[in-house]
Design an enzyme around this catalytic site. Structure first.
Site, PDB file in Angstrom:
ATOM      1  N   CYS A  26       0.901  -1.595   0.079  1.00  0.00           N
ATOM      2  CA  CYS A  26       0.321   0.373   0.080  1.00  0.00           C
ATOM      3  C   CYS A  26       0.551   1.550   0.288  1.00  0.00           C
ATOM      4  O   CYS A  26       1.977   1.018   0.292  1.00  0.00           O
ATOM      5  CB  CYS A  26      -0.835   0.052   1.404  1.00  0.00           C
ATOM      6  SG  CYS A  26       0.116   0.013   2.841  1.00  0.00           S
ATOM      7  N   ASN A 127       1.986   0.591   5.745  1.00  0.00           N
ATOM      8  CA  ASN A 127       2.636   0.362   4.778  1.00  0.00           C
ATOM      9  C   ASN A 127       2.956  -1.044   5.379  1.00  0.00           C
ATOM     10  O   ASN A 127       4.270  -0.292   5.957  1.00  0.00           O
ATOM     11  CB  ASN A 127       3.099   0.759   3.948  1.00  0.00           C
ATOM     12  CG  ASN A 127       3.848   0.045   2.543  1.00  0.00           C
ATOM     13  OD1 ASN A 127       5.110   0.688   2.785  1.00  0.00           O
ATOM     14  ND2 ASN A 127       3.635  -0.809   2.655  1.00  0.00           N
ATOM     15  N   SER A 319       8.025  -1.301 -15.970  1.00  0.00           N
ATOM     16  CA  SER A 319       9.074  -1.298 -14.562  1.00  0.00           C
ATOM     17  C   SER A 319       9.884  -1.506 -15.860  1.00  0.00           C
ATOM     18  O   SER A 319      11.305  -1.618 -14.981  1.00  0.00           O
ATOM     19  CB  SER A 319       8.442  -2.645 -14.118  1.00  0.00           C
ATOM     20  OG  SER A 319       7.624  -3.511 -14.516  1.00  0.00           O
ATOM     21  N   ASP A 382      12.363  -6.352 -14.831  1.00  0.00           N
ATOM     22  CA  ASP A 382      13.005  -5.852 -13.922  1.00  0.00           C
ATOM     23  C   ASP A 382      12.948  -7.539 -12.971  1.00  0.00           C
ATOM     24  O   ASP A 382      13.876  -7.905 -12.182  1.00  0.00           O
ATOM     25  CB  ASP A 382      12.230  -5.150 -13.214  1.00  0.00           C
ATOM     26  CG  ASP A 382      10.686  -5.527 -12.877  1.00  0.00           C
ATOM     27  OD1 ASP A 382      10.188  -6.460 -12.207  1.00  0.00           O
ATOM     28  OD2 ASP A 382       9.743  -5.543 -13.630  1.00  0.00           O
ATOM     29  N   CYS A 418       8.522 -12.694   0.811  1.00  0.00           N
ATOM     30  CA  CYS A 418       8.132 -11.584   1.387  1.00  0.00           C
ATOM     31  C   CYS A 418       7.708 -12.139   2.264  1.00  0.00           C
ATOM     32  O   CYS A 418       6.038 -12.661   2.547  1.00  0.00           O
ATOM     33  CB  CYS A 418       8.043 -10.525   0.492  1.00  0.00           C
ATOM     34  SG  CYS A 418       8.501  -9.204   1.455  1.00  0.00           S
ATOM     35  N   CYS A 469      17.201  -4.862   2.568  1.00  0.00           N
ATOM     36  CA  CYS A 469      16.922  -6.142   2.968  1.00  0.00           C
ATOM     37  C   CYS A 469      16.594  -7.056   0.943  1.00  0.00           C
ATOM     38  O   CYS A 469      15.651  -6.261   0.960  1.00  0.00           O
ATOM     39  CB  CYS A 469      15.055  -5.886   3.927  1.00  0.00           C
ATOM     40  SG  CYS A 469      15.079  -8.208   3.712  1.00  0.00           S
ATOM     41  N   CYS A 472      14.073 -11.690  -0.216  1.00  0.00           N
ATOM     42  CA  CYS A 472      13.740 -12.808  -1.542  1.00  0.00           C
ATOM     43  C   CYS A 472      14.189 -13.223  -2.918  1.00  0.00           C
ATOM     44  O   CYS A 472      14.150 -13.827  -2.901  1.00  0.00           O
ATOM     45  CB  CYS A 472      12.404 -11.689  -2.368  1.00  0.00           C
ATOM     46  SG  CYS A 472      13.446 -10.509  -2.924  1.00  0.00           S
TER      47      CYS A 472
END
Length: 499
Positions: A26, A127, A319, A382, A418, A469, A472
């Site tokens: 979000c 978020n 993207s 990406d 994630c 981080c 993933c």
């Protein structure tokens, strides 16, 4: 004899196909600007953050302590109109646009989440994702709280309300609630006396601070402050970026100005690297440069690591465009648009049938046959998550006449889910968690496939690699994940596929 219209029986719609990209949780927005139309400014801020969530939107305004709230399912432009915004009067506001992670996609989970306290109502926009939500939910239920949603956002709001009702003020109450939460949270919280902006101790999800009006160093009188997930939301309303809210920091904005409190001194920055690669808009600024510049470097590094003997470079829009341009620049190859995206296709309530989906993805992307015919190409994207869309794109490019299709990905293989606010599949649905690069190459039907290295991705940030981080890609989570929550997504133990 008059014919009667046919009776239409209800038909259960076929569920839409899962997206082949990670989905952001979000976007949050807050503004303290007495004398300004804060509801409309919040509307435009959320409009700029629409890419971060398209399921629901909401705005809460505070008018001399009274809260005016409107939220609903849909895009920002569908949820609000001028008449609604005129009714949302106040001196400051909190806004939210949502994509569901914890908590399903229903109206009761739309934000901001409002809670009653002895000091008045609070409205909270979140978020991120709380990994100990199960334990916190149990504690709140045991204390007698009634839960109206399945979202973890309500848990934070109720934990804060409980602390305030126990005798704490707004700041101490917020800090008490934060200390009960583990995971990722960037928050904007409205109270009757001011706004709070805060981040978790790792700053996994972004939050920036800006000022509305003149440049900060020329501002006379009390400043009008803005909080947002990204700087693009400041730009749209003419606000100036001041700085990021720091990991483990709380900012308190009232008529007296801005106060900063470092609520957790163990703070260690671990910004989600996917914000850099994909989620945040390319015109948003991180570390004093736009993310377009970073993504350009990703493409340049990718061309150095995995060159391709082709005639032209193209992108999966939108993207993949900056990385594709960077790849073309480094490889000294022409860049061309080979796919045209229908930018007016959002989420539709009318779902295509399975046969329509199998026929291709022409609803969103259409190849340019005269650009592709007889050409050997490299297509840059990406990321690949499930591989379903990538496979359809490759088929469409070959159908359009491309004689060779090579694929390059400007991030490493996504091998782990994630837990911090990104909606990714369970591990057994992640293509790179189950197949080697050679096997993915065969499944996608490309002539060659290569990913950017993990080292190259982090080096291209021009920042401390330890400040991100990247779980993933590696499975090294900065926050310990409770076992039941972890097992729900991690179906089996694996090592990342070799690139």
């Amino acid at each position: 004899m008059t014919s009667r219209p046919p009776v239409l029986l209800p038909v259960s719609p076929e569920p839409p196909a899962r997206p082949d990209k990670p989905e952001e949780a979000c976007g949050v927005f807050g503004i303290y600007a007495p004398g300004q139309d804060v509801a409309t400014l919040t509307y435009f801020g959320l409009y700029a953050l629409q890419h971060r969530g398209q399921e629901s939107a909401g705005i809460a305004t505070f008018d001399q302590g009274a809260v005016h709230l409107h939220k609903h399912m849909g895009l920002v432009s569908q949820v609000f109109d001028e008449a609604l915004l005129k009714g949302l009067v106040g001196q400051f506001a909190v806004g939210h646009t949502r994509y569901s992670t914890t908590g399903s996609s229903h109206l009761e989970n739309a934000q901001p989440s409002v809670a009653n306290t002895r000091l008045g109502q609070l409205a909270l926009a979140h978020n991120g994702n709380i990994v100990n939500a199960g334990d916190l939910r149990g504690e709140l239920l045991e204390a007698g709280h009634q839960l109206l949603s399945t979202a973890d956002t309500e848990l934070i709001a109720l934990a804060m309300a409980e602390a305030v009702d126990g005798g704490r003020g707004w700041i101490d109450g917020a800090i008490a609630a934060f200390k009960r939460c583990e995971g990722a949270f960037s928050l904007v919280i409205g109270t009757p006396t001011g706004l709070i902006g805060a981040r978790d101790p790792h700053g996994i999800r972004p939050l920036v601070l800006g000022v509305l009006g003149p440049e900060p160093d020329t501002c006379d009188g009390p400043a009008h402050y803005v909080l947002a997930s990204e700087t693009c939301a400041l730009d749209i309303i003419g606000a100036h970026y001041l700085r990021d809210v720091q990991p483990g920091e709380l900012v308190w904005i009232t008529e007296a100005g801005l106060t900063s409190v470092q609520w957790d001194n163990r703070a260690e920055r671990k910004l989600c690297v996917f914000e850099m690669i994909y989620f945040s808009r390319p015109d948003s600024v991180v570390n004093e440069e736009t993310l377009y510049s970073y993504r350009l470097r990703l493409g340049q590094q990718l061309a150095r690591e995995a060159p391709a003997d082709v005639e032209l470079v193209m992108a999966v829009p939108d993207s993949g465009v900056p990385a594709a341009i960077g790849f073309a620049q480094e490889a000294r190859l022409p860049y061309a648009e080979g796919l045209i995206k229908n930018r007016y296709v959002g989420r539709t309530f009318i779902q295509p049938t399975q046969s329509m989906r199998e026929a291709g993805i022409r609803m969103k992307l259409n190849p340019l046959k005269d650009v592709l015919h007889g050409k050997s190409i490299v297509i840059v994207d990406d990321s690949i998550v499930r591989g379903t869309t990538s496979r359809k794109i490759v088929r469409a490019l070959r159908d359009a006449g491309a004689i060779a299709v090579h694929m390059r990905i400007s991030s490493p293989p996504v091998t782990h889910p994630c837990f911090f606010g990104i909606d990714t599949d369970n591990q057994d649905q992640l293509i790179a968690a189950n197949l080697s690069v050679a096997e993915i190459e065969a499944q996608l039907g490309v002539d060659s496939l290569a990913y950017l290295s993990w080292e190259g991705m982090l080096a291209s940030t021009h920042q401390d690699p330890e400040s991100f981080c990247s779980a993933c890609f590696t499975g090294n989570y900065p926050v310990e994940i409770p076992e039941p929550f972890k097992r729900a997504k991690l179906k089996f133990e694996i090592t990342p596929a070799a690139v």
